[in-house]
Design a protein around this motif. Structure first.
Motif, PDB file in Angstrom:
ATOM      1  N   ASP A  23       0.848  -1.196   0.000  1.00  0.00           N
ATOM      2  CA  ASP A  23       0.000   0.000   0.000  1.00  0.00           C
ATOM      3  C   ASP A  23       0.882   1.244   0.000  1.00  0.00           C
ATOM      4  OD1 ASP A  23      -1.653   2.249   1.154  1.00  0.00           O
ATOM      5  OD2 ASP A  23      -3.177   0.682   1.105  1.00  0.00           O
ATOM      6  N   ARG A  24       0.663   2.102  -0.974  1.00  0.00           N
ATOM      7  CA  ARG A  24       1.498   3.304  -1.110  1.00  0.00           C
ATOM      8  C   ARG A  24       1.383   4.213   0.116  1.00  0.00           C
ATOM      9  NH1 ARG A  24       1.311   5.087  -7.368  1.00  0.00           N
ATOM     10  NH2 ARG A  24       2.891   6.517  -6.614  1.00  0.00           N
ATOM     11  N   ARG A  25       0.223   4.212   0.746  1.00  0.00           N
ATOM     12  CA  ARG A  25       0.048   5.057   1.934  1.00  0.00           C
ATOM     13  C   ARG A  25       0.909   4.546   3.079  1.00  0.00           C
ATOM     14  NH1 ARG A  25      -6.241   4.323   2.000  1.00  0.00           N
ATOM     15  NH2 ARG A  25      -5.411   2.261   1.560  1.00  0.00           N
ATOM     16  N   CYS A  26       1.056   3.254   3.179  1.00  0.00           N
ATOM     17  CA  CYS A  26       1.937   2.677   4.205  1.00  0.00           C
ATOM     18  C   CYS A  26       3.382   3.084   3.929  1.00  0.00           C
ATOM     19  CB  CYS A  26       1.801   1.156   4.229  1.00  0.00           C
ATOM     20  SG  CYS A  26       2.836   0.357   5.470  1.00  0.00           S
ATOM     21  N   ARG A  27       3.794   2.990   2.666  1.00  0.00           N
ATOM     22  CA  ARG A  27       5.155   3.401   2.307  1.00  0.00           C
ATOM     23  C   ARG A  27       5.354   4.891   2.582  1.00  0.00           C
ATOM     24  NH1 ARG A  27       3.918   0.089  -2.225  1.00  0.00           N
ATOM     25  NH2 ARG A  27       3.804   1.930  -3.562  1.00  0.00           N
ATOM     26  N   LEU A  28       4.329   5.689   2.316  1.00  0.00           N
ATOM     27  CA  LEU A  28       4.414   7.121   2.601  1.00  0.00           C
ATOM     28  C   LEU A  28       4.580   7.368   4.097  1.00  0.00           C
ATOM     29  CD1 LEU A  28       4.263  10.088   1.745  1.00  0.00           C
ATOM     30  CD2 LEU A  28       1.768   9.913   1.915  1.00  0.00           C
ATOM     31  N   MET A  29       3.837   6.639   4.910  1.00  0.00           N
ATOM     32  CA  MET A  29       3.968   6.791   6.361  1.00  0.00           C
ATOM     33  C   MET A  29       5.381   6.415   6.812  1.00  0.00           C
ATOM     34  SD  MET A  29       1.144   8.053   7.391  1.00  0.00           S
ATOM     35  CE  MET A  29       1.056   7.796   9.150  1.00  0.00           C
ATOM     36  N   HIS A  30       5.942   5.362   6.244  1.00  0.00           N
ATOM     37  CA  HIS A  30       7.323   4.988   6.546  1.00  0.00           C
ATOM     38  C   HIS A  30       8.275   6.113   6.150  1.00  0.00           C
ATOM     39  CE1 HIS A  30       7.709   0.702   7.769  1.00  0.00           C
ATOM     40  NE2 HIS A  30       6.460   0.652   7.335  1.00  0.00           N
ATOM     41  N   PHE A  31       8.065   6.665   4.967  1.00  0.00           N
ATOM     42  CA  PHE A  31       8.952   7.729   4.475  1.00  0.00           C
ATOM     43  C   PHE A  31       8.878   8.963   5.373  1.00  0.00           C
ATOM     44  CE2 PHE A  31      10.290  11.215   1.761  1.00  0.00           C
ATOM     45  CZ  PHE A  31      11.462  10.701   1.225  1.00  0.00           C
ATOM     46  N   ILE A  32       7.685   9.338   5.774  1.00  0.00           N
ATOM     47  CA  ILE A  32       7.526  10.485   6.680  1.00  0.00           C
ATOM     48  C   ILE A  32       8.217  10.203   8.009  1.00  0.00           C
ATOM     49  CG2 ILE A  32       5.860  11.817   8.043  1.00  0.00           C
ATOM     50  CD1 ILE A  32       3.890  11.439   5.654  1.00  0.00           C
ATOM     51  N   GLY A  33       7.983   9.045   8.579  1.00  0.00           N
ATOM     52  CA  GLY A  33       8.602   8.696   9.854  1.00  0.00           C
ATOM     53  C   GLY A  33      10.112   8.682   9.777  1.00  0.00           C
ATOM     54  N   SER A  34      10.661   8.090   8.727  1.00  0.00           N
ATOM     55  CA  SER A  34      12.121   8.038   8.570  1.00  0.00           C
ATOM     56  C   SER A  34      12.706   9.436   8.367  1.00  0.00           C
ATOM     57  CB  SER A  34      12.504   7.123   7.406  1.00  0.00           C
ATOM     58  OG  SER A  34      12.132   5.791   7.678  1.00  0.00           O
ATOM     59  N   SER A  35      11.998  10.265   7.602  1.00  0.00           N
ATOM     60  CA  SER A  35      12.455  11.650   7.411  1.00  0.00           C
ATOM     61  C   SER A  35      12.474  12.403   8.735  1.00  0.00           C
ATOM     62  CB  SER A  35      11.560  12.377   6.408  1.00  0.00           C
ATOM     63  OG  SER A  35      11.639  11.779   5.138  1.00  0.00           O
ATOM     64  N   MET A  84      14.455   0.816   1.820  1.00  0.00           N
ATOM     65  CA  MET A  84      13.268   1.308   1.126  1.00  0.00           C
ATOM     66  C   MET A  84      13.290   2.837   1.052  1.00  0.00           C
ATOM     67  SD  MET A  84       9.211   0.420   1.671  1.00  0.00           S
ATOM     68  CE  MET A  84       9.003   1.291   3.227  1.00  0.00           C
ATOM     69  N   TYR A  85      13.716   3.498   2.122  1.00  0.00           N
ATOM     70  CA  TYR A  85      13.819   4.963   2.126  1.00  0.00           C
ATOM     71  C   TYR A  85      14.735   5.420   0.986  1.00  0.00           C
ATOM     72  CZ  TYR A  85      14.345   9.688   4.044  1.00  0.00           C
ATOM     73  OH  TYR A  85      14.328  11.046   4.225  1.00  0.00           O
ATOM     74  N   TRP A  86      15.893   4.776   0.893  1.00  0.00           N
ATOM     75  CA  TRP A  86      16.854   5.121  -0.162  1.00  0.00           C
ATOM     76  C   TRP A  86      16.252   4.829  -1.542  1.00  0.00           C
ATOM     77  CZ3 TRP A  86      20.599   8.120  -1.318  1.00  0.00           C
ATOM     78  CH2 TRP A  86      21.469   7.837  -2.362  1.00  0.00           C
ATOM     79  N   HIS A  87      15.546   3.734  -1.670  1.00  0.00           N
ATOM     80  CA  HIS A  87      14.923   3.393  -2.947  1.00  0.00           C
ATOM     81  C   HIS A  87      13.818   4.384  -3.315  1.00  0.00           C
ATOM     82  CE1 HIS A  87      16.323  -1.084  -2.948  1.00  0.00           C
ATOM     83  NE2 HIS A  87      17.290  -0.241  -3.289  1.00  0.00           N
ATOM     84  N   VAL A  88      13.086   4.887  -2.336  1.00  0.00           N
ATOM     85  CA  VAL A  88      12.085   5.928  -2.607  1.00  0.00           C
ATOM     86  C   VAL A  88      12.784   7.184  -3.100  1.00  0.00           C
ATOM     87  CG1 VAL A  88      10.416   7.495  -1.530  1.00  0.00           C
ATOM     88  CG2 VAL A  88      10.301   5.045  -1.051  1.00  0.00           C
ATOM     89  N   LEU A  89      13.852   7.579  -2.435  1.00  0.00           N
ATOM     90  CA  LEU A  89      14.585   8.782  -2.857  1.00  0.00           C
ATOM     91  C   LEU A  89      15.123   8.655  -4.282  1.00  0.00           C
ATOM     92  CD1 LEU A  89      16.632   9.724   0.338  1.00  0.00           C
ATOM     93  CD2 LEU A  89      14.663  10.938  -0.628  1.00  0.00           C
ATOM     94  N   ARG A  90      15.520   7.453  -4.652  1.00  0.00           N
ATOM     95  CA  ARG A  90      16.095   7.204  -5.982  1.00  0.00           C
ATOM     96  C   ARG A  90      15.035   6.872  -7.028  1.00  0.00           C
ATOM     97  NH1 ARG A  90      20.375   2.993  -5.872  1.00  0.00           N
ATOM     98  NH2 ARG A  90      20.796   3.821  -7.930  1.00  0.00           N
ATOM     99  N   GLY A  91      13.763   6.799  -6.629  1.00  0.00           N
ATOM    100  CA  GLY A  91      12.694   6.514  -7.567  1.00  0.00           C
ATOM    101  C   GLY A  91      12.501   5.041  -7.903  1.00  0.00           C
ATOM    102  N   LYS A  92      13.160   4.153  -7.155  1.00  0.00           N
ATOM    103  CA  LYS A  92      13.015   2.713  -7.392  1.00  0.00           C
ATOM    104  C   LYS A  92      11.757   2.152  -6.745  1.00  0.00           C
ATOM    105  CE  LYS A  92      17.767   1.307  -8.092  1.00  0.00           C
ATOM    106  NZ  LYS A  92      18.796   0.334  -7.676  1.00  0.00           N
ATOM    107  N   VAL A  93      11.284   2.815  -5.702  1.00  0.00           N
ATOM    108  CA  VAL A  93      10.033   2.449  -5.028  1.00  0.00           C
ATOM    109  C   VAL A  93       9.165   3.701  -5.020  1.00  0.00           C
ATOM    110  CG1 VAL A  93       8.987   1.776  -2.820  1.00  0.00           C
ATOM    111  CG2 VAL A  93      11.087   0.656  -3.576  1.00  0.00           C
ATOM    112  N   LYS A  94       7.928   3.556  -5.445  1.00  0.00           N
ATOM    113  CA  LYS A  94       7.008   4.701  -5.557  1.00  0.00           C
ATOM    114  C   LYS A  94       6.187   4.868  -4.284  1.00  0.00           C
ATOM    115  CE  LYS A  94       7.932   5.371  -9.914  1.00  0.00           C
ATOM    116  NZ  LYS A  94       9.064   6.218 -10.162  1.00  0.00           N
ATOM    117  N   ILE A  95       5.936   6.130  -3.941  1.00  0.00           N
ATOM    118  CA  ILE A  95       5.009   6.431  -2.842  1.00  0.00           C
ATOM    119  C   ILE A  95       3.893   7.286  -3.380  1.00  0.00           C
ATOM    120  CG2 ILE A  95       6.607   6.148  -0.954  1.00  0.00           C
ATOM    121  CD1 ILE A  95       6.905   9.159  -0.816  1.00  0.00           C
TER     122      ILE A  95
END
Length: 100
Positions: free
Chosen positions: A20-32, A89-100
């Protein structure tokens, strides 16, 4: 003993637990927030703020799992690999390998 002999074997399972992209977004926000809190604490010298880092990181991630993904965080069974997976996953989101 872990069911996964290596992190390389674990990471596809980890990504499957974050469909779920929203779950990945929550992870990204928390890690940031974790990065911002740690940076603030270190540069300001106010180390008392460090207690907020795990609250922000795990809080946002667990909300993503319980509210959107409807599963249990991998942290409960694979804490080290899960932490590693968060940052990969955070790094992959930043690099565009995983979409949020």
């Amino acid at each position: 003993m872990s069911a996964f002999p290596s992190f390389r074997d674990f990471y596809p399972f980890y990504l499957n637990e974050h469909r779920d992209r929203r779950c990945r977004l929550m992870h990204f926000i928390g890690s940031s927030l974790v990065l911002l809190i740690v940076a603030y604490a270190l540069f300001s010298g106010r180390l008392v703020w460090l207690w907020l880092a795990p609250v922000a990181g795990y809080g946002f991630a667990w909300i993503g799992h319980f509210v959107f993904e409807k599963n249990r965080p991998a942290t409960f069974h694979h804490p080290l690999y899960s932490l590693m997976g968060d940052w990969v996953m955070y790094w992959h989101v930043l690099r565009g390998k995983v979409k949020i």
